[in-house]
Design a protein around this motif. Structure first.
Motif, PDB file in Angstrom:
ATOM      1  N   ALA A  83      50.087  42.328  53.056  1.00  0.00           N
ATOM      2  CA  ALA A  83      50.078  43.396  52.917  1.00  0.00           C
ATOM      3  C   ALA A  83      50.574  44.477  54.269  1.00  0.00           C
ATOM      4  N   ALA A  84      50.283  43.336  55.189  1.00  0.00           N
ATOM      5  CA  ALA A  84      50.795  44.659  56.961  1.00  0.00           C
ATOM      6  C   ALA A  84      51.485  45.019  56.973  1.00  0.00           C
ATOM      7  N   LYS A  85      53.134  43.725  56.113  1.00  0.00           N
ATOM      8  CA  LYS A  85      54.176  43.723  56.029  1.00  0.00           C
ATOM      9  C   LYS A  85      54.586  45.500  55.044  1.00  0.00           C
ATOM     10  N   VAL A  86      54.085  44.857  53.537  1.00  0.00           N
ATOM     11  CA  VAL A  86      55.221  45.520  52.304  1.00  0.00           C
ATOM     12  C   VAL A  86      53.995  46.798  51.821  1.00  0.00           C
ATOM     13  N   GLY A  87      52.539  46.813  52.754  1.00  0.00           N
ATOM     14  CA  GLY A  87      52.364  47.696  52.045  1.00  0.00           C
ATOM     15  C   GLY A  87      50.538  47.093  50.673  1.00  0.00           C
ATOM     16  N   PRO A  88      49.616  47.868  50.887  1.00  0.00           N
ATOM     17  CA  PRO A  88      48.405  46.919  50.147  1.00  0.00           C
ATOM     18  C   PRO A  88      48.825  46.998  48.853  1.00  0.00           C
ATOM     19  N   ASP A  89      48.913  48.223  48.252  1.00  0.00           N
ATOM     20  CA  ASP A  89      49.194  48.426  46.519  1.00  0.00           C
ATOM     21  C   ASP A  89      50.199  47.916  46.550  1.00  0.00           C
ATOM     22  N   ARG A  90      51.370  47.244  47.652  1.00  0.00           N
ATOM     23  CA  ARG A  90      51.963  45.984  46.343  1.00  0.00           C
ATOM     24  C   ARG A  90      51.928  44.551  46.435  1.00  0.00           C
ATOM     25  N   VAL A  91      50.468  44.449  46.672  1.00  0.00           N
ATOM     26  CA  VAL A  91      50.055  43.075  46.676  1.00  0.00           C
ATOM     27  C   VAL A  91      48.869  42.484  45.916  1.00  0.00           C
ATOM     28  N   PHE A  92      49.125  41.795  44.862  1.00  0.00           N
ATOM     29  CA  PHE A  92      48.288  41.923  43.973  1.00  0.00           C
ATOM     30  C   PHE A  92      47.517  40.004  44.098  1.00  0.00           C
ATOM     31  N   LEU A  93      46.402  40.081  44.340  1.00  0.00           N
ATOM     32  CA  LEU A  93      45.663  39.146  44.387  1.00  0.00           C
ATOM     33  C   LEU A  93      44.640  39.127  43.644  1.00  0.00           C
ATOM     34  N   PRO A  94      44.959  38.074  42.378  1.00  0.00           N
ATOM     35  CA  PRO A  94      44.057  37.700  41.292  1.00  0.00           C
ATOM     36  C   PRO A  94      42.595  37.330  41.539  1.00  0.00           C
ATOM     37  N   PHE A  95      41.694  36.870  40.855  1.00  0.00           N
ATOM     38  CA  PHE A  95      40.221  37.281  41.842  1.00  0.00           C
ATOM     39  C   PHE A  95      39.747  38.492  41.954  1.00  0.00           C
ATOM     40  N   CYS A  96      40.119  39.037  42.659  1.00  0.00           N
ATOM     41  CA  CYS A  96      40.400  40.313  43.596  1.00  0.00           C
ATOM     42  C   CYS A  96      40.510  41.309  42.901  1.00  0.00           C
ATOM     43  N   ASP A  97      42.109  41.743  41.978  1.00  0.00           N
ATOM     44  CA  ASP A  97      42.657  42.709  41.846  1.00  0.00           C
ATOM     45  C   ASP A  97      42.443  42.356  40.392  1.00  0.00           C
ATOM     46  N   THR A  98      41.738  41.944  39.683  1.00  0.00           N
ATOM     47  CA  THR A  98      40.808  41.672  38.823  1.00  0.00           C
ATOM     48  C   THR A  98      39.639  41.155  37.983  1.00  0.00           C
ATOM     49  N   ASP A  99      39.057  41.949  39.754  1.00  0.00           N
ATOM     50  CA  ASP A  99      37.960  41.801  39.130  1.00  0.00           C
ATOM     51  C   ASP A  99      36.978  40.665  38.939  1.00  0.00           C
ATOM     52  N   GLU A 100      37.210  39.269  39.100  1.00  0.00           N
ATOM     53  CA  GLU A 100      37.012  39.027  37.813  1.00  0.00           C
ATOM     54  C   GLU A 100      35.183  38.198  38.246  1.00  0.00           C
ATOM     55  N   ALA A 101      35.243  38.528  39.151  1.00  0.00           N
ATOM     56  CA  ALA A 101      33.559  38.444  39.372  1.00  0.00           C
ATOM     57  C   ALA A 101      32.296  38.730  38.490  1.00  0.00           C
ATOM     58  N   ASP A 102      32.665  40.698  38.295  1.00  0.00           N
ATOM     59  CA  ASP A 102      31.933  41.215  38.180  1.00  0.00           C
ATOM     60  C   ASP A 102      32.595  41.713  36.398  1.00  0.00           C
ATOM     61  N   LEU A 103      33.880  41.694  36.081  1.00  0.00           N
ATOM     62  CA  LEU A 103      34.785  42.318  34.734  1.00  0.00           C
ATOM     63  C   LEU A 103      33.779  42.057  33.525  1.00  0.00           C
ATOM     64  N   VAL A 104      33.467  42.856  33.038  1.00  0.00           N
ATOM     65  CA  VAL A 104      33.155  42.802  31.396  1.00  0.00           C
ATOM     66  C   VAL A 104      34.294  43.218  30.917  1.00  0.00           C
ATOM     67  N   ALA A 105      34.216  41.611  29.705  1.00  0.00           N
ATOM     68  CA  ALA A 105      35.302  42.018  28.302  1.00  0.00           C
ATOM     69  C   ALA A 105      35.087  41.453  27.404  1.00  0.00           C
ATOM     70  N   GLU A 106      35.237  41.941  26.139  1.00  0.00           N
ATOM     71  CA  GLU A 106      34.447  41.340  24.876  1.00  0.00           C
ATOM     72  C   GLU A 106      35.314  39.804  24.829  1.00  0.00           C
ATOM     73  N   VAL A 107      36.409  39.379  25.518  1.00  0.00           N
ATOM     74  CA  VAL A 107      36.787  37.704  25.415  1.00  0.00           C
ATOM     75  C   VAL A 107      37.134  37.622  26.965  1.00  0.00           C
ATOM     76  N   LYS A 108      36.241  37.307  28.466  1.00  0.00           N
ATOM     77  CA  LYS A 108      36.131  37.758  29.414  1.00  0.00           C
ATOM     78  C   LYS A 108      38.195  37.273  29.395  1.00  0.00           C
ATOM     79  N   GLY A 109      38.063  35.612  29.350  1.00  0.00           N
ATOM     80  CA  GLY A 109      39.190  35.120  29.600  1.00  0.00           C
ATOM     81  C   GLY A 109      40.456  35.402  28.607  1.00  0.00           C
ATOM     82  N   ARG A 110      39.993  35.637  27.789  1.00  0.00           N
ATOM     83  CA  ARG A 110      41.909  36.565  27.683  1.00  0.00           C
ATOM     84  C   ARG A 110      42.623  37.777  27.993  1.00  0.00           C
ATOM     85  N   ARG A 111      40.781  38.649  28.602  1.00  0.00           N
ATOM     86  CA  ARG A 111      41.325  39.848  29.258  1.00  0.00           C
ATOM     87  C   ARG A 111      42.084  39.330  29.915  1.00  0.00           C
ATOM     88  N   LEU A 112      41.376  38.672  31.722  1.00  0.00           N
ATOM     89  CA  LEU A 112      42.248  38.197  32.829  1.00  0.00           C
ATOM     90  C   LEU A 112      43.233  37.810  32.280  1.00  0.00           C
TER      91      LEU A 112
END
Length: 317
Positions: free
Chosen positions: A26-55
């Motif tokens: 992120a320091a080189k290309v910008g934070p909005d251009r880096v995707f980090l699973p779990f962090c950016d899908t908010d896995e710890a707090d995500l609420v969905a009907e079928v959470k695994g499929r939504r992830l």
């Protein structure tokens, strides 16, 4: 540049390592251009009907619009979700940088060529492999009473920092590259590709026989028997791209790494996929439905088969 950081999710030290890499990117290309699973899908707090499929859907959506993947892989037991993501990206022509601090190399025979990973498919599809296998240099004690364990930890931290910085440099050195067009799915009647699991006693013969008995042309993997395993791996990948169906035995402690990679490639190319696993085990996580395999594998496949009758029924559809 849009970068996807692929990594094992299931332990705190793996997530922390990936976050360190993402922060350096992120320091080189910008934070909005880096995707980090779990962090950016908010896995710890995500609420969905079928959470695994939504992830799975969130990760796949991001995989479909990338400029590069940086994947962290360590040791002989490679994360099947990461391998699936590598296969998906590679099938779309997205560059893949693989980072490892594993001090082992691998060969299929005692006199065979040395491979960076247990399955030659990983080496075949990687655009660049960043391998930092040695501990950092010995350092003087930083404080009175510094133990040998603290010194050893410091050497590992130095090794990790070197590897992360090298991965960032490798990403920035990538040439511009347009993604490949996705081919239309192969026509009905083209081969069924059979991928056996190395973890099982039954092998792939019975899968091939079931498909042949149903009137299908069968193609089996060749990378583990080819004189050149990298060429064999690329031939396997080409065969999956042109197949109508992929029948993959996903049995084992995790989906075998090459099998997971081929599932990702088949998904990206529109190939129908079935996972064969006669004796599944389930994983459980807070707020998520039980998964019979890594969720990236579970939701990538069309169906889950557990016996020969189920195979024949899938082939008939």
């Amino acid at each position: 540049m849009s970068v996807y950081v692929a990594h094992r999710l299931f332990a705190a030290h793996d997530r922390a390592l990936a976050a360190d890499l993402a922060d350096r990117l992120a320091a080189k290309v910008g934070p909005d251009r880096v995707f980090l699973p779990f962090c950016d899908t908010d896995e710890a707090d995500l609420v969905a009907e079928v959470k695994g499929r939504r992830l799975f859907e969130l990760d796949r959506e991001r995989l479909g619009r990338l400029d590069a993947v940086v994947a962290i892989l360590h040791g002989p037991s490679l994360d099947d979700g990461v391998c699936m993501e590598i296969g998906y990206a590679a099938a779309l022509g997205v560059p893949v940088i693989v980072l490892t601090t594993d001090f082992q190399t691998y060969s299929l025979t005692e006199a065979g060529i040395r491979l960076e990973f247990p399955d030659p498919l990983l080496q075949a599809v990687a655009t660049r492999i960043v391998r930092v296998a040695k501990l950092g240099p010995l350092t003087l004690p930083s404080a009175p009473g510094w133990s040998r364990f603290q010194g050893f930890q410091a050497r590992n931290v130095a090794q990790t920092n070197t590897a992360l910085d090298a991965a960032v440099d490798a990403l920035l050195d990538l040439p511009d590259r347009a993604p490949l067009p996705v081919d239309s799915p192969a026509a009905i009647g083209t081969p069924v590709y059979i991928e056996a699991s190395p973890y099982t006693a039954w092998g792939g013969d019975h899968l091939a026989e079931a498909c042949a008995d149903a009137g299908h042309t069968v193609v089996v993997s060749q990378r583990f028997t080819a004189s050149d395993p990298i060429a064999g791996a690329l031939a396997d990948l080409t065969a999956v791209h042109s197949a109508a169906r992929l029948l993959a035995d996903v049995s084992g402690p995790e989906t075998p790494p090459g099998t997971a990679l081929l599932i990702g490639a088949a998904l990206a190319r529109g190939v129908r996929i079935a996972a064969f696993q006669p004796r599944p085990t389930l994983t459980h996580a807070h707020g998520r439905e039980p998964n019979w395999r890594n969720l990236m594998i579970q939701y990538a496949v069309d169906t889950h088969l557990n016996n020969d009758e189920a195979i024949l029924s899938w082939l008939a559809t």
